[in-house]
Design a protein around this motif. Structure first.
Motif: not given
Lengths: 205, 172
Positions: A84-96, B60-68
Motif C-alpha cells: 500500500s505504499c507506506m512511508f515512515q512519516t514525521i510531523v514536527r512543530n519546530t517553533g522556530k 511506548w511500544t518496542t516497534w516505535c523508533p522514537p520510543c526506542r
C-alpha cells in the motif's frame, strides 16, 4: 542531495519593512529536500515551511511485512498493507518562528495525485473498519491504531509525532502530495512533488 | 537601525528558547485517569498510589523508533531523580512480557515497565501517537505533556519537574 522550492508564500500584502525583513523569510521559506540514505538507499522527502516540518521516508514492502508478521494479521491483510505504499512519516512543530503557534493537521484534507487522478490518502479508520476478526485480532488492530499516523493532531512547539502513512498505490509508483495544516489561526498548504513509493523485492537490484 | 538590531536579538533568543528541551504545560487542572497495571515483574502499580509526588508517565511500544530513541535518556534521568521523590513509569502498549524482555536486552531500563496489553488504559488518556509522555503533579493533575521523544536527562527539563514538588497535593 536534490533540493527545490515548492511554493510561494500564500499570505496577502504584508505592511512594514521590519516585519518583511524578520518574518517573511520564515513564512516564505517552503522547500522540499529529497535525499537518499547512503546505507540502504531508501529515499526521504523533507518538507519545511514556517514552523512545520514533514518527513516522508520510504518503507520497503518487506519492512512492512516484517512488522506485521509479528502480529496476528491474516496473510492477505499483510500483503494489502505491504503493497500500500507506506512511508515512515514525521510531523514536527519546530517553533522556530518563536511565535509559539499551535500546528494542527488533518490527514483527511491531504490530497494525493497519481496517474491523473486526485484522491485521499489511506487512513487507518476505514482500514480497521474493513477487517474482520479473522483478518486481524484485537492486538493486531492495536498495532495499526497506534502505528499509523493520527488522522488529526495538534502540535505545540517542539512536539513531533511519528507514524506510518499509506497511499494505496503499487510499489514503485510516483505521486504528488498536497499537504495542509493550520498554524495558529492561519490555514496553510504546500505540495511535495514526485514522491516515489519504495519498490518491492522483485524490483530491487 | 538600533530597533531592528534589538528586535533581531530578541527574536534570536526567543527562537533559541523554543529550540530547547521543553514540556508543554497543560492548563485547567485535569485529573490524570487512574489505572492499575502490572509491571514486567508482576507487581501491580496504581497511579493513585503515587499521589503526593511528581510522576513521569511514558506511553511506548518496542516497534516505535522514537520510543526506542528516548529510552536510554529516560533511564539516565531515572537514576538522577529516583532519590528525589519523583516516580517514573513507562506503559508499554499492546505487547507481552516476553516481547519486552527480549527488547530489554538491547534497551535496559531500571524503572518500572507496565503492560497495557489490551490498550484499555491508553484509551483513557488523551494520547494520539507514540511516544507521548505526561508529567503528573503531586495533586494528581496532568501538569505537562511531551509528544515525541525528548532527552529526559536534560537539566532544564528535569528542573521543571523538580519544581512540581513544591505544589500543594490536593487539586483545586
Amino acid at each position: 542531495m536534490f533540493k527545490y522550492v515548492t511554493h510561494a508564500c500564500r499570505r496577502k500584502r504584508i505592511p512594514g519593512l521590519l516585519f518583511f525583513l524578520l518574518v517573511m523569510p520564515l513564512l516564505c521559506a517552503a522547500e522540499v529536500q529529497r535525499s537518499a540514505n547512503e546505507e540502504n538507499g531508501l529515499e526521504k522527502w523533507h518538507f519545511i515551511d514556517s514552523d512545520i516540518e514533514i518527513e516522508l521516508v520510504q518503507r520497503l514492502p518487506d519492512q512492512t511485512r516484517a512488522l506485521f508478521m509479528n502480529h496476528a494479521f491474516s496473510r492477505e491483510v499483510i500483503e494489502q498493507l505491504a503493497l500500500s505504499c507506506m512511508f515512515q512519516t514525521i510531523v514536527r512543530n519546530t517553533g522556530k518562528s518563536g511565535a509559539g503557534q499551535v500546528i494542527a493537521i488533518d490527514l483527511t484534507q491531504w490530497r494525493m495525485q497519481h496517474a491523473g487522478k486526485t484522491g485521499s490518502i489511506l487512513l487507518k479508520e476505514p482500514l480497521l473498519a474493513s477487517w474482520s476478526d479473522e483478518d486481524a485480532d484485537a492486538a493486531a488492530k492495536l498495532v495499526i491504531r497506534w502505528g499509523m499516523f493520527p488522522t488529526q493532531q495538534e502540535y505545540l512547539p517542539d512536539d513531533y509525532n511519528w507514524g506510518l502513512t499509506a497511499y494505496g498505490i503499487p510499489p514503485g509508483s510516483t505521486f504528488d502530495l498536497a499537504v495542509t495544516w493550520r498554524e495558529g489561526e492561519v490555514q496553510r498548504s504546500g505540495e511535495i512533488k514526485g514522491i516515489v513509493c519504495a519498490p518491492d523485492v522483485d524490483k530491487l537490484k | 537601525m538600533k530597533i531592528i538590531i534589538n528586535l533581531f536579538v530578541w527574536w534570536s533568543l526567543a527562537a533559541a528558547v523554543f529550540a530547547g528541551q521543553t514540556l508543554t504545560p497543560i492548563p485547567g487542572k485535569v485529573v490524570a485517569p487512574d489505572f492499575a497495571l502490572q509491571d514486567t515483574n508482576g507487581k501491580t502499580h496504581r497511579l493513585s498510589d503515587y499521589r503526593g509526588r511528581p510522576v513521569i508517565i511514558n506511553f511506548w511500544t518496542t516497534w516505535c523508533p522514537p520510543c526506542r530513541e528516548e529510552l536510554p535518556s529516560m533511564n539516565r534521568a531515572w537514576h538522577l531523580i529516583r532519590e528525589e521523590g519523583i516516580a517514573m513509569l513507562a506503559i508499554n502498549m499492546g505487547e507481552d512480557e516476553d516481547t519486552i524482555f527480549i527488547f530489554s536486552a538491547d534497551y535496559p531500563t531500571d524503572f518500572p515497565i507496565l503492560m497495557d496489553q489490551t490498550g484499555e488504559v491508553i484509551e483513557q488518556w488523551p494520547v494520539k501517537g507514540l511516544p507521548t509522555t505526561y508529567v503528573i503533579a503531586p495533586d494528581g493533575t496532568i501538569a505537562y505533556r511531551a509528544i515525541g521523544s525528548r532527552e529526559w536527562d536534560a537539566r532544564e527539563l528535569l528542573d521543571v519537574i523538580r519544581q512540581l514538588k513544591e505544589q500543594r497535593q490536593e487539586p483545586d
